[in-house]
Write a protein that holds these residues in place. Structure first.
Motif, short mmCIF file in Angstrom:
data_model
loop_
_atom_site.label_atom_id
_atom_site.label_comp_id
_atom_site.label_asym_id
_atom_site.label_seq_id
_atom_site.Cartn_x
_atom_site.Cartn_y
_atom_site.Cartn_z
N GLY A 516 -1.09 5.57 -32.44
CA GLY A 516 -0.93 4.29 -31.77
C GLY A 516 -1.17 3.19 -32.78
O GLY A 516 -2.16 3.24 -33.52
N VAL A 517 -0.29 2.19 -32.82
CA VAL A 517 -0.43 1.13 -33.81
C VAL A 517 -0.26 -0.22 -33.14
O VAL A 517 0.59 -0.40 -32.26
CB VAL A 517 0.57 1.30 -34.98
CG1 VAL A 517 2.01 1.31 -34.50
CG2 VAL A 517 0.35 0.22 -36.04
N VAL A 518 -1.10 -1.18 -33.54
CA VAL A 518 -1.04 -2.55 -33.02
C VAL A 518 -1.17 -3.51 -34.20
O VAL A 518 -1.56 -3.12 -35.30
CB VAL A 518 -2.17 -2.82 -32.00
CG1 VAL A 518 -2.06 -1.87 -30.81
CG2 VAL A 518 -3.54 -2.71 -32.66
N SER A 519 -0.87 -4.76 -33.91
CA SER A 519 -1.07 -5.80 -34.92
C SER A 519 -2.23 -6.68 -34.46
O SER A 519 -2.31 -7.06 -33.29
CB SER A 519 0.20 -6.63 -35.08
OG SER A 519 0.10 -7.51 -36.18
N LEU A 520 -3.14 -6.97 -35.38
CA LEU A 520 -4.30 -7.78 -35.04
C LEU A 520 -3.86 -9.17 -34.56
O LEU A 520 -3.12 -9.87 -35.24
CB LEU A 520 -5.22 -7.91 -36.25
CG LEU A 520 -6.56 -8.60 -36.02
CD1 LEU A 520 -7.47 -7.75 -35.13
CD2 LEU A 520 -7.25 -8.89 -37.35
N VAL A 549 3.49 5.23 -31.02
CA VAL A 549 3.70 4.15 -30.06
C VAL A 549 3.14 2.87 -30.65
O VAL A 549 1.97 2.83 -31.07
CB VAL A 549 3.03 4.45 -28.70
CG1 VAL A 549 3.05 3.21 -27.81
CG2 VAL A 549 3.72 5.62 -28.02
N ALA A 550 3.98 1.85 -30.72
CA ALA A 550 3.56 0.54 -31.23
C ALA A 550 3.53 -0.44 -30.07
O ALA A 550 4.48 -0.51 -29.28
CB ALA A 550 4.51 0.06 -32.31
N ILE A 551 2.45 -1.20 -29.96
CA ILE A 551 2.31 -2.19 -28.89
C ILE A 551 2.33 -3.58 -29.52
O ILE A 551 1.49 -3.91 -30.37
CB ILE A 551 1.01 -1.98 -28.10
CG1 ILE A 551 1.06 -0.63 -27.37
CG2 ILE A 551 0.79 -3.11 -27.10
CD1 ILE A 551 -0.17 -0.33 -26.55
N THR A 552 3.29 -4.38 -29.09
CA THR A 552 3.43 -5.74 -29.64
C THR A 552 2.43 -6.67 -28.98
O THR A 552 1.83 -6.37 -27.95
CB THR A 552 4.85 -6.26 -29.41
OG1 THR A 552 5.10 -6.34 -28.00
CG2 THR A 552 5.88 -5.34 -30.05
#
Length: 580
Positions: A516-520, A549-552
């Motif tokens: 799982g990846v997100v942007s700060l 899974v990337a969450i914007t």
């Protein structure tokens, strides 16, 4: 018909070749270049550079390191190419340091030592050898990603490169120890070519050692070295016939290799060696081989009572060595041999006085040699202690199983990155292994540890040098990608997912990654961002795993909607849930 005989148009494009072929071809070119004319050396070096470019395009760190090593090695065996080795040496050192390839990093220092010897910088070369030895004094775990045979070959080549530097410096006792250590790796899994290279390096060492012992009047010990070198020269015949060196299959190794031919002659000088040695001397351009063949030929001529011819041979070799910065120890052996055979006017009294002076001079030089050994050992110990001190400092920030940064190092780096606008956008990913519990249940925890190490190495290699991969605990990892927009981070992590999925089953035992990846977000705490990444990772797991899974920033996620799979947390402590 082999590749060397075919035109470029007949060859498959490099991109169609396997990784193993690229590495093997570079090794072959290194063997060929050592017996080639100058123009062919340049052409072969260009081909090695093309192989390196292809390896860099593919990006596999271990293959790149091996090709960088080959690109440096083909240059440091040639005076005319040595200057171009320096930027490649810098690149090899940086690359091996970044990817934790300690043995190849030690080899880079040894190759730099060889480069420095070509420039006559003996003291600096000694330091490089000391650094390389200190690295190999560490407790090194074999790299499972390379495989046992390749690992042994890399270790043997590194030790031989160190041994060559020490031999050229005249530190024969330590060089002998290093070469003996190389023999253990070679015995385990080497092919004919590496065996031939090792045996010839041993012969060079023993001949140089014997000539040096003669200079202090240790004739019996010198004769022992020559006899051992001759025995090894006989043993090299079989592997030489199957080596990568260009050779005439109808002729012996002694007829084609100057070191082998010189060894047989120095052990038992006679007329039987004359024709062979004259041929080898005429075809020789490397200083080490030139000196040894010239001395061997002169002794055979002296044995036959042809002293004037012997003096002419030595005089010609001395003039060819006049501008040579490398091989100072052997060059002095040549000058001594010339003085011994050609005292002024041939007068016995003059010759006796000259030899007496030479004996006194040699005593001083021998003391300098002992000092050099002490210097080597001191610098080696200093480097070892420095590395140990650095290792202790690193251990506080390093996971002992995988070698990755640990939770403490992660916290420090995350705080540093999140507080600096220059590192934004900052992508944060949470990585969990699919099926890892089954490995421990079906097999053993030791096998599970091996899987963790392989996956950690694969994950690290798939990302940029500036990205941080840390072990968070158990089978969970966290990745920080500074300066990476979310789409770029997702693409990079997708490569990691595919790399792990593509591992051989005997290494991964079927384990895959869920990420799982997100942007700060602006003003978001690191703890909150990690909670969102955790929720995204669970979405990947619920989809079957082996996915990302990337969450914007504007997308609703489990963490925001209250459906998070973790207990409520505050900004001071965040604990990942146990997974099965």
């Amino acid at each position: 018909m082999d590749d060397e005989q075919r035109g470029d148009g007949d060859l498959p494009a490099l991109e169609e070749r396997s990784d193993a072929w690229l590495v093997g071809r570079a090794r072959e070119l290194l063997a060929v270049i050592q017996t080639s004319p100058v123009q062919e050396r340049l052409r072969h070096t260009d081909e090695v550079d093309r192989l390196l470019a292809e390896a860099q395009h593919r990006g596999e760190p271990r293959m790149v390191a091996q090709l960088l090593r080959s690109a440096v090695a083909v240059r440091v065996v040639n005076n005319e190419l040595a200057d171009s080795a320096e930027p490649l040496l810098d690149e090899l050192l940086a690359h091996t340091r970044r990817h934790g390839l300690l043995v190849l990093q030690a080899d880079a220092h040894a190759l730099r030592g060889r480069r420095l010897l070509l420039a006559g910088a003996e003291d600096a070369a000694l330091t490089e050898a000391a650094v390389a030895l200190a690295m190999l004094d560490e407790d090194i775990t074999p790299d499972v990603m390379l495989g046992g045979r390749t690992w042994d070959m890399i270790m043997a080549s590194t030790l031989m490169d160190i041994g060559i530097v020490l031999t050229q410096l005249g530190v024969y006792e330590v060089a002998d120890q290093v070469m003996s250590r190389a023999h253990k790796s070679i015995r385990a899994s080497a092919g004919p070519h590496l065996i031939a290279v090792h045996l010839m390096n041993r012969v060079r060492l023993l001949l140089g050692w014997g000539l040096r012992l003669e200079r202090i009047g240790e004739d019996e010990r010198a004769a022992e070295r020559f006899a051992t070198a001759a025995a090894i020269a006989v043993a090299v015949e079989a592997p030489f016939r199957e080596s990568l060196f260009p050779r005439d299959p109808s002729r012996s190794a002694a007829d084609q290799n100057p070191i082998v031919g010189a060894a047989l002659a120095l052990a038992q000088p006679s007329a039987a060696h004359l024709n062979r040695l004259r041929y080898l001397l005429d075809s020789q351009s490397y200083p080490r081989e030139l000196v040894m063949v010239a001395i061997a030929l002169a002794r055979c001529l002296e044995h036959e009572g042809r002293d004037e011819e012997a003096v002419e041979v030595l005089a010609d070799a001395r003039s060819r060595m006049y501008q040579e910065a490398a091989e100072p120890t052997l060059r002095l052996c040549l000058i001594r041999e010339y003085a011994r055979l050609s005292g002024p006017e041939g007068g016995s009294r003059t010759t006796g006085a000259l030899e007496h002076y030479a004996t006194e001079l040699e005593g001083q030089l021998w003391d300098m040699r002992e000092s050099r050994i002490a210097t080597l050992n001191t610098r080696r110990e200093h480097e070892r202690l420095s590395r140990m001190h650095g290792a202790i400092a690193r251990q506080a920030l390093q996971d002992p199983l995988t070698g990755l940064p640990n939770r403490r190092a992660l916290d420090e780096r995350l705080e540093q990155l999140s507080n600096s606008p220059n590192n934004h956008p900052l992508a944060i990913a949470l990585v969990d292994l699919d099926g890892f519990k089954g490995v421990n249940d079906r097999m053993s925890h030791a096998e599970g540890d091996d899987v963790l190490r392989v996956v950690a190495s694969t994950l690290r290699d798939a990302l940029r040098g500036s990205d941080m991969v840390a072990r968070y605990g158990g089978d969970e990892f966290i990745v920080l990608l500074p300066g990476a927009p979310l789409y770029a981070a997702e693409a990079a992590l997708r490569r990691a997912v595919n790399s792990v999925a593509g591992l051989p089953n005997d290494l991964s035992h079927g384990v895959t990654l869920s990420i799982g990846v997100v942007s700060l977000r602006p003003q978001e705490t690191a703890v909150r961002a990690l909670a969102r990444a955790d929720a995204a990772m669970y979405q990947a797991k619920r989809g079957g795993g082996n996915d990302i899974v990337a969450i914007t920033a504007g997308e609703a996620d489990a963490a925001d909607s209250g459906a998070a799979l973790v207990a409520p947390v505050d900004d001071r402590a965040w604990v990942l849930p146990e997974t099965t």
